[in-house]
Design a protein around this motif. Structure first.
Motif, PDB file in Angstrom:
ATOM      1  N   PRO A 140       6.773   9.867  11.358  1.00 20.45           N
ATOM      2  CA  PRO A 140       6.284   8.510  11.099  1.00 20.45           C
ATOM      3  C   PRO A 140       6.817   7.951   9.788  1.00 20.45           C
ATOM      4  CG  PRO A 140       4.564  10.106  10.659  1.00 20.45           C
ATOM      5  CD  PRO A 140       5.679  10.860  11.318  1.00 20.45           C
ATOM      6  N   SER A 141       6.915   6.648   9.739  1.00 18.76           N
ATOM      7  CA  SER A 141       7.349   5.958   8.522  1.00 18.76           C
ATOM      8  C   SER A 141       6.172   5.914   7.540  1.00 18.76           C
ATOM      9  CB  SER A 141       7.806   4.541   8.854  1.00 18.76           C
ATOM     10  OG  SER A 141       8.858   4.565   9.802  1.00 18.76           O
ATOM     11  N   LYS A 142       6.492   6.133   6.251  1.00 22.61           N
ATOM     12  CA  LYS A 142       5.419   6.219   5.254  1.00 22.61           C
ATOM     13  C   LYS A 142       5.799   5.470   3.971  1.00 22.61           C
ATOM     14  CE  LYS A 142       4.121  10.895   6.793  1.00 22.61           C
ATOM     15  NZ  LYS A 142       3.963  12.317   6.352  1.00 22.61           N
ATOM     16  N   GLY A 143       4.754   5.091   3.212  1.00 21.43           N
ATOM     17  CA  GLY A 143       4.955   4.544   1.878  1.00 21.43           C
ATOM     18  C   GLY A 143       5.221   3.058   1.828  1.00 21.43           C
ATOM     19  N   LEU A 144       5.563   2.591   0.632  1.00 19.98           N
ATOM     20  CA  LEU A 144       5.749   1.160   0.398  1.00 19.98           C
ATOM     21  C   LEU A 144       6.824   0.548   1.275  1.00 19.98           C
ATOM     22  CD1 LEU A 144       5.489   1.020  -3.530  1.00 19.98           C
ATOM     23  CD2 LEU A 144       3.808   0.183  -1.871  1.00 19.98           C
ATOM     24  N   LEU A 168       7.186  11.644  -0.664  1.00 17.61           N
ATOM     25  CA  LEU A 168       7.445  10.426   0.113  1.00 17.61           C
ATOM     26  C   LEU A 168       6.436   9.325  -0.185  1.00 17.61           C
ATOM     27  CD1 LEU A 168       9.160   9.057   2.279  1.00 17.61           C
ATOM     28  CD2 LEU A 168       7.755  10.172   4.034  1.00 17.61           C
ATOM     29  N   TYR A 169       5.220   9.693  -0.544  1.00 21.97           N
ATOM     30  CA  TYR A 169       4.196   8.687  -0.833  1.00 21.97           C
ATOM     31  C   TYR A 169       4.266   8.152  -2.279  1.00 21.97           C
ATOM     32  CZ  TYR A 169       1.715   9.653   3.535  1.00 21.97           C
ATOM     33  OH  TYR A 169       1.368   9.775   4.872  1.00 21.97           O
ATOM     34  N   HIS A 170       5.011   8.819  -3.123  1.00 23.07           N
ATOM     35  CA  HIS A 170       5.096   8.362  -4.512  1.00 23.07           C
ATOM     36  C   HIS A 170       5.776   6.999  -4.540  1.00 23.07           C
ATOM     37  CE1 HIS A 170       6.203   8.140  -8.745  1.00 23.07           C
ATOM     38  NE2 HIS A 170       5.347   9.126  -8.978  1.00 23.07           N
ATOM     39  N   PRO A 171       5.151   5.967  -5.129  1.00 22.18           N
ATOM     40  CA  PRO A 171       5.710   4.607  -5.050  1.00 22.18           C
ATOM     41  C   PRO A 171       7.112   4.473  -5.624  1.00 22.18           C
ATOM     42  CG  PRO A 171       3.934   4.723  -6.675  1.00 22.18           C
ATOM     43  CD  PRO A 171       3.886   5.990  -5.905  1.00 22.18           C
ATOM     44  N   ASP A 188       0.845  -1.201   0.000  1.00 25.01           N
ATOM     45  CA  ASP A 188       0.000   0.000   0.000  1.00 25.01           C
ATOM     46  C   ASP A 188       0.885   1.257   0.000  1.00 25.01           C
ATOM     47  OD1 ASP A 188      -1.845   1.999   0.322  1.00 25.01           O
ATOM     48  OD2 ASP A 188      -2.449   1.402   2.365  1.00 25.01           O
ATOM     49  N   PRO A 189       0.910   2.039  -1.112  1.00 19.71           N
ATOM     50  CA  PRO A 189       1.778   3.214  -1.162  1.00 19.71           C
ATOM     51  C   PRO A 189       1.352   4.326  -0.195  1.00 19.71           C
ATOM     52  CG  PRO A 189       0.354   3.166  -3.077  1.00 19.71           C
ATOM     53  CD  PRO A 189       0.160   1.856  -2.371  1.00 19.71           C
ATOM     54  N   ARG A 190       0.133   4.250   0.370  1.00 20.91           N
ATOM     55  CA  ARG A 190      -0.339   5.274   1.318  1.00 20.91           C
ATOM     56  C   ARG A 190      -0.225   4.803   2.774  1.00 20.91           C
ATOM     57  NH1 ARG A 190      -0.250   9.865  -1.129  1.00 20.91           N
ATOM     58  NH2 ARG A 190      -1.513  10.658   0.630  1.00 20.91           N
ATOM     59  N   ALA A 191       0.451   3.671   2.976  1.00 12.72           N
ATOM     60  CA  ALA A 191       0.592   3.140   4.342  1.00 12.72           C
ATOM     61  C   ALA A 191       1.387   4.109   5.219  1.00 12.72           C
ATOM     62  CB  ALA A 191       1.284   1.770   4.317  1.00 12.72           C
TER      63      ALA A 191
END
Length: 234
Positions: free
Chosen positions: A182-186, A206-209, A166-169
């Motif tokens: 917080p840690s974000k992304g794939l 940061l959210y871009h896969p 999930d790239p929005r995790a």
């Protein structure tokens, strides 16, 4: 005068008659042409021909009728040629108008495409699917160009452990979250790490896969040698 003086003798009357006849004959001969044609016949031959005999019948056709028919035929041919030229000109104009319309439509389409904001799908290269498999494959190509080691299996294994793809995790409960980053992304990268290992040419998001995978693989290569060596949180 005496009666003998006024009375003509038979001899005298015959002589007078002979002289008169000879004068008439002379006058007549002077009016006849040397070729034997009479004056009436010569006048008829000299007159302009007003009629032309039809070879197939006794009916006569005026000469001026042929001239009128020829003139009518020429006028018809000229009119037909003018219509044909007008048609060709009209077709040429129509083709030019159609070409101009097509060119204008293409120019408008290009302008609209240029004015549209770049989407995430447009940022990806053609041929990469808009899913986890496509993101990993495109990231591997970018990593290869930038000398960053890593394999498909190493990336996929760590992504599934960190975010389940999930790239929005986002992780809002670990120590990083407690510290406000917080840690974000794939691959669950924090913002400071992303900023330090971001690879030029990928979005600074940061959210871009793609950007997330390549930055995380760059960090893992610097710290562990390769993302393939990572088997847990990093």
């Amino acid at each position: 005068m005496s009666a003998s003086c006024t009375r003509l003798t038979k001899v005298h009357r015959a002589s007078i008659a002979g002289i008169a006849a000879a004068g008439v004959a002379a006058i007549t001969l002077s009016l006849v042409p040397s070729n034997g044609t009479t004056e009436t016949e010569a006048a008829a031959q000299a007159a302009p021909v007003a009629w032309q005999a039809d070879a197939g019948s006794t009916k006569t056709i005026p000469v001026h009728a042929h001239v009128t028919n020829q003139q009518s035929t020429i006028e018809t041919q000229v009119e037909a040629a003018a219509k044909a030229a007008a048609k060709i000109q009209a077709e040429a104009k129509a083709k030019l108008a159609a070409a101009a319309k097509k060119a204008a439509a293409e120019a408008t389409a290009k302008k609209r495409a240029a004015e549209q904001p770049t989407s995430r799908g447009a940022e990806r290269k053609a041929g990469y699917a808009n899913n986890l498999d496509g993101w990993i494959r495109q990231s591997l190509d970018i990593m290869k160009k930038n000398g960053i080691p890593g394999s498909y299996d190493g990336l996929h294994r760590n992504i599934m452990r960190e975010s389940s793809g999930d790239p929005r995790a986002i992780n809002n409960w670990d120590i990083n979250a407690i510290n406000g980053v917080p840690s974000k992304g794939l691959l669950q990268v924090i913002q400071p790490t992303f900023n330090a290992y971001h690879v030029k040419g990928t979005p600074h998001d940061l959210y871009h896969p793609i950007a997330n995978i390549v930055a995380a693989a760059n960090y893992a290569a610097d710290r562990y040698g390769t993302i393939d060596n990572v088997n847990g949180a990093y």
